[in-house]
Design a protein around this motif. Structure first.
Motif, PDB file in Angstrom:
ATOM      1  N   SER A  32       0.808  -1.227   0.000  1.00 42.40           N
ATOM      2  CA  SER A  32       0.000   0.000   0.000  1.00 42.40           C
ATOM      3  C   SER A  32       0.837   1.272   0.000  1.00 42.40           C
ATOM      4  O   SER A  32       1.963   1.293   0.499  1.00 42.40           O
ATOM      5  CB  SER A  32      -0.916   0.030   1.224  1.00 42.40           C
ATOM      6  OG  SER A  32      -1.869  -0.994   1.127  1.00 42.40           O
ATOM      7  N   HIS A  33       0.219   2.313  -0.558  1.00 39.28           N
ATOM      8  CA  HIS A  33       0.778   3.678  -0.579  1.00 39.28           C
ATOM      9  C   HIS A  33       2.085   3.737  -1.373  1.00 39.28           C
ATOM     10  O   HIS A  33       2.953   4.550  -1.066  1.00 39.28           O
ATOM     11  CB  HIS A  33       0.959   4.226   0.835  1.00 39.28           C
ATOM     12  CG  HIS A  33      -0.289   4.142   1.649  1.00 39.28           C
ATOM     13  ND1 HIS A  33      -1.384   4.934   1.405  1.00 39.28           N
ATOM     14  CD2 HIS A  33      -0.636   3.331   2.666  1.00 39.28           C
ATOM     15  CE1 HIS A  33      -2.342   4.629   2.255  1.00 39.28           C
ATOM     16  NE2 HIS A  33      -1.917   3.646   3.035  1.00 39.28           N
ATOM     17  N   THR A  34       2.199   2.883  -2.368  1.00 34.54           N
ATOM     18  CA  THR A  34       3.364   2.868  -3.238  1.00 34.54           C
ATOM     19  C   THR A  34       2.965   3.442  -4.596  1.00 34.54           C
ATOM     20  O   THR A  34       1.874   3.196  -5.087  1.00 34.54           O
ATOM     21  CB  THR A  34       3.897   1.432  -3.382  1.00 34.54           C
ATOM     22  OG1 THR A  34       4.422   1.021  -2.114  1.00 34.54           O
ATOM     23  CG2 THR A  34       4.977   1.327  -4.430  1.00 34.54           C
ATOM     24  N   THR A  35       3.881   4.217  -5.179  1.00 31.80           N
ATOM     25  CA  THR A  35       3.673   4.779  -6.506  1.00 31.80           C
ATOM     26  C   THR A  35       4.775   4.272  -7.422  1.00 31.80           C
ATOM     27  O   THR A  35       5.958   4.412  -7.107  1.00 31.80           O
ATOM     28  CB  THR A  35       3.699   6.322  -6.454  1.00 31.80           C
ATOM     29  OG1 THR A  35       2.639   6.762  -5.596  1.00 31.80           O
ATOM     30  CG2 THR A  35       3.524   6.925  -7.834  1.00 31.80           C
ATOM     31  N   ILE A  36       4.365   3.704  -8.547  1.00 34.70           N
ATOM     32  CA  ILE A  36       5.295   3.171  -9.541  1.00 34.70           C
ATOM     33  C   ILE A  36       4.969   3.830 -10.870  1.00 34.70           C
ATOM     34  O   ILE A  36       3.805   3.896 -11.278  1.00 34.70           O
ATOM     35  CB  ILE A  36       5.156   1.639  -9.649  1.00 34.70           C
ATOM     36  CG1 ILE A  36       5.548   0.976  -8.315  1.00 34.70           C
ATOM     37  CG2 ILE A  36       6.003   1.098 -10.800  1.00 34.70           C
ATOM     38  CD1 ILE A  36       5.246  -0.503  -8.235  1.00 34.70           C
ATOM     39  N   GLY A  37       5.988   4.309 -11.552  1.00 34.74           N
ATOM     40  CA  GLY A  37       5.808   4.999 -12.820  1.00 34.74           C
ATOM     41  C   GLY A  37       5.473   4.074 -13.973  1.00 34.74           C
ATOM     42  O   GLY A  37       5.228   2.870 -13.807  1.00 34.74           O
ATOM     43  N   ALA A  38       5.503   4.645 -15.167  1.00 36.46           N
ATOM     44  CA  ALA A  38       5.192   3.924 -16.396  1.00 36.46           C
ATOM     45  C   ALA A  38       6.395   3.127 -16.891  1.00 36.46           C
ATOM     46  O   ALA A  38       7.546   3.461 -16.607  1.00 36.46           O
ATOM     47  CB  ALA A  38       4.761   4.915 -17.471  1.00 36.46           C
ATOM     48  N   ASN A  39       6.094   2.071 -17.623  1.00 37.61           N
ATOM     49  CA  ASN A  39       7.102   1.266 -18.327  1.00 37.61           C
ATOM     50  C   ASN A  39       8.196   0.705 -17.423  1.00 37.61           C
ATOM     51  O   ASN A  39       9.364   0.650 -17.805  1.00 37.61           O
ATOM     52  CB  ASN A  39       7.711   2.063 -19.478  1.00 37.61           C
ATOM     53  CG  ASN A  39       6.647   2.492 -20.463  1.00 37.61           C
ATOM     54  OD1 ASN A  39       5.827   1.687 -20.882  1.00 37.61           O
ATOM     55  ND2 ASN A  39       6.623   3.770 -20.795  1.00 37.61           N
ATOM     56  N   CYS A  40       7.805   0.299 -16.230  1.00 39.29           N
ATOM     57  CA  CYS A  40       8.740  -0.357 -15.310  1.00 39.29           C
ATOM     58  C   CYS A  40       8.584  -1.868 -15.441  1.00 39.29           C
ATOM     59  O   CYS A  40       7.593  -2.368 -15.972  1.00 39.29           O
ATOM     60  CB  CYS A  40       8.454   0.053 -13.867  1.00 39.29           C
ATOM     61  SG  CYS A  40       8.734   1.793 -13.522  1.00 39.29           S
ATOM     62  N   SER A  41       9.565  -2.607 -14.931  1.00 38.91           N
ATOM     63  CA  SER A  41       9.495  -4.055 -14.925  1.00 38.91           C
ATOM     64  C   SER A  41       9.989  -4.571 -13.581  1.00 38.91           C
ATOM     65  O   SER A  41      11.054  -4.165 -13.105  1.00 38.91           O
ATOM     66  CB  SER A  41      10.365  -4.621 -16.050  1.00 38.91           C
ATOM     67  OG  SER A  41      10.373  -6.035 -15.990  1.00 38.91           O
ATOM     68  N   PHE A  42       9.192  -5.460 -12.979  1.00 38.04           N
ATOM     69  CA  PHE A  42       9.550  -6.084 -11.707  1.00 38.04           C
ATOM     70  C   PHE A  42       9.607  -7.584 -11.945  1.00 38.04           C
ATOM     71  O   PHE A  42       8.616  -8.213 -12.289  1.00 38.04           O
ATOM     72  CB  PHE A  42       8.512  -5.749 -10.629  1.00 38.04           C
ATOM     73  CG  PHE A  42       8.507  -4.301 -10.275  1.00 38.04           C
ATOM     74  CD1 PHE A  42       9.251  -3.824  -9.224  1.00 38.04           C
ATOM     75  CD2 PHE A  42       7.786  -3.402 -11.043  1.00 38.04           C
ATOM     76  CE1 PHE A  42       9.275  -2.475  -8.927  1.00 38.04           C
ATOM     77  CE2 PHE A  42       7.804  -2.046 -10.756  1.00 38.04           C
ATOM     78  CZ  PHE A  42       8.547  -1.583  -9.692  1.00 38.04           C
ATOM     79  N   GLY A  43      10.806  -8.160 -11.785  1.00 35.14           N
ATOM     80  CA  GLY A  43      10.992  -9.583 -12.008  1.00 35.14           C
ATOM     81  C   GLY A  43      10.306 -10.419 -10.944  1.00 35.14           C
ATOM     82  O   GLY A  43       9.515  -9.925 -10.141  1.00 35.14           O
ATOM     83  N   GLN A  44      10.623 -11.688 -10.917  1.00 28.12           N
ATOM     84  CA  GLN A  44      10.016 -12.596  -9.960  1.00 28.12           C
ATOM     85  C   GLN A  44      10.461 -12.287  -8.525  1.00 28.12           C
ATOM     86  O   GLN A  44      11.590 -11.879  -8.286  1.00 28.12           O
ATOM     87  CB  GLN A  44      10.410 -14.036 -10.289  1.00 28.12           C
ATOM     88  CG  GLN A  44       9.880 -14.498 -11.625  1.00 28.12           C
ATOM     89  CD  GLN A  44      10.214 -15.939 -11.870  1.00 28.12           C
ATOM     90  OE1 GLN A  44       9.592 -16.831 -11.290  1.00 28.12           O
ATOM     91  NE2 GLN A  44      11.195 -16.172 -12.729  1.00 28.12           N
ATOM     92  N   ASN A  45       9.526 -12.477  -7.595  1.00 23.88           N
ATOM     93  CA  ASN A  45       9.825 -12.429  -6.162  1.00 23.88           C
ATOM     94  C   ASN A  45      10.342 -11.073  -5.703  1.00 23.88           C
ATOM     95  O   ASN A  45      11.279 -10.983  -4.915  1.00 23.88           O
ATOM     96  CB  ASN A  45      10.825 -13.539  -5.815  1.00 23.88           C
ATOM     97  CG  ASN A  45      10.894 -13.789  -4.327  1.00 23.88           C
ATOM     98  OD1 ASN A  45       9.879 -13.775  -3.652  1.00 23.88           O
ATOM     99  ND2 ASN A  45      12.089 -13.994  -3.818  1.00 23.88           N
ATOM    100  N   CYS A  46       9.746 -10.000  -6.185  1.00 25.44           N
ATOM    101  CA  CYS A  46      10.095  -8.651  -5.724  1.00 25.44           C
ATOM    102  C   CYS A  46       9.060  -8.178  -4.705  1.00 25.44           C
ATOM    103  O   CYS A  46       7.888  -8.530  -4.797  1.00 25.44           O
ATOM    104  CB  CYS A  46      10.114  -7.663  -6.889  1.00 25.44           C
ATOM    105  SG  CYS A  46      11.429  -7.994  -8.073  1.00 25.44           S
TER     106      CYS A  46
END
Length: 190
Positions: A32-46
């Motif tokens: 919660s309360h997290t902001t992530i921008g455009a065109n990001c990538s989060f791999g496995q187990n982040c």
């Protein structure tokens, strides 16, 4: 509403803002309360958050946790299994959530696999942290850092390649021309 991809095994809590084109892969959790921008990538187990801000175009490889207190600007690369801390002197039996220290990763910097970033530091624009390094102090923009504790061994350009300077302390890569002056790197033109 933004258009992002979330693998069926990923969890995204409520009160999260995620930009268009972002991908969240297997077994990752955005708190919660997290902001992530455009065109990001989060791999496995982040794991990201709570209360984390991540810019646009950020690449987070497998097994990275981005804790509260960490701020990540645009175009940052976080290598596989690299680590952030958020308290200087943790103890399992003492609550220190009010002692989280801010860690700032500036635009375009890269953190190598298995590196550790001790909380409370700023990593400058386009700096490159070598795999396995332990960063325990601020890093200058464009600095190349390796070792335990991390020490600066050179300079990198926007390309991430080591810069070679001529007799006038000028270097170039395909993105810019740089001048070494007073132990800092100045970008002359992009």
């Amino acid at each position: 509403m933004s258009n992002f991809f979330k693998h069926k095994t990923a969890i995204v809590d409520t009160e999260v803002n995620i930009g268009d084109g972002t991908k969240i892969w297997h077994f990752s959790h955005i708190l919660s309360h997290t902001t992530i921008g455009a065109n990001c990538s989060f791999g496995q187990n982040c794991v990201v958050g709570p209360k984390v801000t991540i810019g646009n175009g950020v690449k987070v490889q497998n097994n990275v946790s981005v804790y509260e207190g960490v701020e990540v600007e645009d175009d940052v690369f976080l290598g596989p299994s690299m680590v952030f801390t958020n308290v200087i002197n943790p103890r399992a039996f003492i609550q220190r959530k009010d002692e989280f220290k801010k860690t700032l990763l500036k635009k375009g910097c890269s953190i190598g696999a298995n590196a550790t970033i001790v909380c409370g530091v700023t990593i400058g624009e386009y700096a490159l942290i070598g795999s396995g390094a332990v960063v325990n102090r601020d890093v200058k923009p464009y600095a190349l850092m390796v070792g335990v504790p991390a020490k600066q061994i050179g300079w990198v350009g926007i390309s991430g390649n080591t810069l070679k300077f001529n007799s006038d302390n000028i270097a170039q890569d395909e993105f810019a021309t740089y001048k070494l002056k007073d132990n800092s790197l100045e970008v002359l033109k992009k």
